[in-house]
Design a protein around this motif. Structure first.
Motif, PDB file in Angstrom:
ATOM      1  N   THR A 157       0.951  -1.254   0.004  1.00  0.00           N
ATOM      2  CA  THR A 157       0.154  -0.171   0.150  1.00  0.00           C
ATOM      3  C   THR A 157       0.956   1.002   0.045  1.00  0.00           C
ATOM      4  OG1 THR A 157      -0.158  -0.211   2.410  1.00  0.00           O
ATOM      5  CG2 THR A 157      -2.096  -1.064   1.066  1.00  0.00           C
ATOM      6  N   THR A 158       2.191   1.274   0.351  1.00  0.00           N
ATOM      7  CA  THR A 158       3.036   2.234   0.504  1.00  0.00           C
ATOM      8  C   THR A 158       3.382   2.694  -0.995  1.00  0.00           C
ATOM      9  OG1 THR A 158       5.322   1.058   0.512  1.00  0.00           O
ATOM     10  CG2 THR A 158       4.137   1.444   2.512  1.00  0.00           C
ATOM     11  N   LYS A 211       0.628   5.266  -0.972  1.00  0.00           N
ATOM     12  CA  LYS A 211       0.348   6.265   0.358  1.00  0.00           C
ATOM     13  C   LYS A 211       1.627   6.815   0.937  1.00  0.00           C
ATOM     14  CE  LYS A 211      -3.217   5.836   2.598  1.00  0.00           C
ATOM     15  NZ  LYS A 211      -4.447   6.445   2.598  1.00  0.00           N
ATOM     16  N   SER A 217       8.960   2.655   0.453  1.00  0.00           N
ATOM     17  CA  SER A 217       7.772   3.015  -0.356  1.00  0.00           C
ATOM     18  C   SER A 217       8.289   3.160  -2.048  1.00  0.00           C
ATOM     19  CB  SER A 217       7.290   4.368   0.088  1.00  0.00           C
ATOM     20  OG  SER A 217       6.811   4.233   1.482  1.00  0.00           O
ATOM     21  N   SER A 247      -0.676  -6.090  -3.379  1.00  0.00           N
ATOM     22  CA  SER A 247      -0.110  -5.030  -2.195  1.00  0.00           C
ATOM     23  C   SER A 247      -0.851  -5.260  -0.847  1.00  0.00           C
ATOM     24  CB  SER A 247      -0.552  -3.615  -2.904  1.00  0.00           C
ATOM     25  OG  SER A 247       0.371  -3.268  -3.844  1.00  0.00           O
ATOM     26  N   GLY A 278      -1.616  -4.390   3.065  1.00  0.00           N
ATOM     27  CA  GLY A 278      -1.689  -3.233   4.039  1.00  0.00           C
ATOM     28  C   GLY A 278      -0.864  -3.611   5.132  1.00  0.00           C
ATOM     29  N   PHE A 306      -4.960  -5.045  -3.694  1.00  0.00           N
ATOM     30  CA  PHE A 306      -4.904  -4.361  -2.450  1.00  0.00           C
ATOM     31  C   PHE A 306      -5.497  -5.611  -1.390  1.00  0.00           C
ATOM     32  CE2 PHE A 306      -4.421  -0.585  -4.645  1.00  0.00           C
ATOM     33  CZ  PHE A 306      -3.176  -0.126  -4.226  1.00  0.00           C
ATOM     34  N   ASP A 320      -5.965  -5.013   2.128  1.00  0.00           N
ATOM     35  CA  ASP A 320      -5.421  -3.913   2.940  1.00  0.00           C
ATOM     36  C   ASP A 320      -6.537  -3.482   4.050  1.00  0.00           C
ATOM     37  OD1 ASP A 320      -6.898  -2.772   1.069  1.00  0.00           O
ATOM     38  OD2 ASP A 320      -5.715  -0.828   1.177  1.00  0.00           O
ATOM     39  N   GLN A 357      -7.524   0.182   3.525  1.00  0.00           N
ATOM     40  CA  GLN A 357      -6.692   1.222   4.061  1.00  0.00           C
ATOM     41  C   GLN A 357      -6.297   2.253   2.939  1.00  0.00           C
ATOM     42  OE1 GLN A 357      -2.632   0.478   5.487  1.00  0.00           O
ATOM     43  NE2 GLN A 357      -2.501   2.067   6.899  1.00  0.00           N
ATOM     44  N   ALA A 358      -5.869   1.617   1.730  1.00  0.00           N
ATOM     45  CA  ALA A 358      -5.400   2.483   0.523  1.00  0.00           C
ATOM     46  C   ALA A 358      -6.680   3.081  -0.178  1.00  0.00           C
ATOM     47  CB  ALA A 358      -4.634   1.640  -0.114  1.00  0.00           C
TER      48      ALA A 358
END
Length: 254
Positions: A144-145, A148, A157, A185, A187, A246, A248, A251-252
């Motif tokens: 997720t980086t 984000k 990241s 990806s 989180g 994702f 996650d 979150q993203a």
């Protein structure tokens, strides 16, 4: 192929497969019928991970090696070729990083993270091409980086943003062979690597804080990511190519 054995008869490689998401994915691959190879840098952890996977009767082999070292990659793929002859699935998962404020970033910090996460991913995939069958699936571990911002985490990241873009480009390079390339990806996932970002006395505080950032309200588990990786590895996702999936808890997405 029976339902519940989505990877029956497949040969799969998971780099960085001794712990966390890598180990959970290797376990799920094996549970779905694949013969699994895992790599890791530390022999004791590698042996323990293989024992965990094979305890259920699954087929798994460990090969010690560092994906940042091209000679190690050559040896890894030579062993797979000798034992199995080909690959159907590659999960280029090996990677890592640590936190560092911009003012303190050193050349060593940059090189260590980019050598493993970017260089290691690149040459893992490149050197696998002679073993991957046409129609194979490649999955890359992003984060997720990649989309984000995170304070004190810029080098990691950036490395994961590079990995995500590898998927976009390599699917075009591999189009003639019908090899799919996707990025997963995660989180914040409850792994030793996540906790290890801070000293032991601060780990519970970090994990608790990260959980508050996830709309679902908790950290993810490695097995939850593994199910998504298996989906991308299997025939369930034959028309999915180049995505960033994702896992996650949302979150993203906010």
């Amino acid at each position: 192929m029976s339902n519940g054995h989505k990877l029956a008869g497949k040969i799969a490689l998971v780099t960085g497969g001794t712990t966390g998401i890598g180990l959970a994915s290797a376990q799920d691959f094996a549970a779905q019928g694949a013969t699994v190879y895992i790599t890791g840098r530390r022999p004791a952890e590698l042996e323990a991970a293989v024992a965990t996977i094979t305890a259920t009767g699954a087929k798994a082999y460990g090969i010690q090696g560092d994906v940042a070292k091209l000679a190690d990659l050559d040896r890894i793929f030579a062993e797979i070729k000798e034992r199995s002859g080909h690959l159907d699935v590659l999960f280029a998962n090996a990677g890592g990083g640590d936190m560092m404020p911009l003012a303190d970033i050193s050349e060593e910090h940059f090189d260590r993270i980019f050598d493993t996460n970017v260089k290691g991913t690149l040459f893992t995939v490149q050197k696998s091409l002679g073993l991957l069958k046409d129609g194979s699936s490649i999955i890359l571990t992003a984060s997720t980086t990649s989309v984000k911002g995170t304070e004190n985490f810029s080098v990691y990241s950036a490395s994961k943003a590079a990995v995500r873009n590898f998927a976009r480009n390599w699917l075009l390079d591999l189009k003639p062979r019908n090899i799919r390339v996707n990025a997963i990806s995660p989180g914040p996932i409850h792994t030793p690597g996540l906790a290890g970002l801070v000293p032991e006395e601060h780990q519970s505080g970090l994990l608790g804080h990260l959980a508050t950032l996830v709309p679902i309200g908790r950290l993810g588990q490695p097995a939850e990511v593994a199910k998504a990786v298996t989906f991308l590895a299997s025939a369930d996702s034959t028309f999915i190519n180049g995505i960033e999936l994702f896992v996650d808890g949302g979150q993203a997405q906010i």
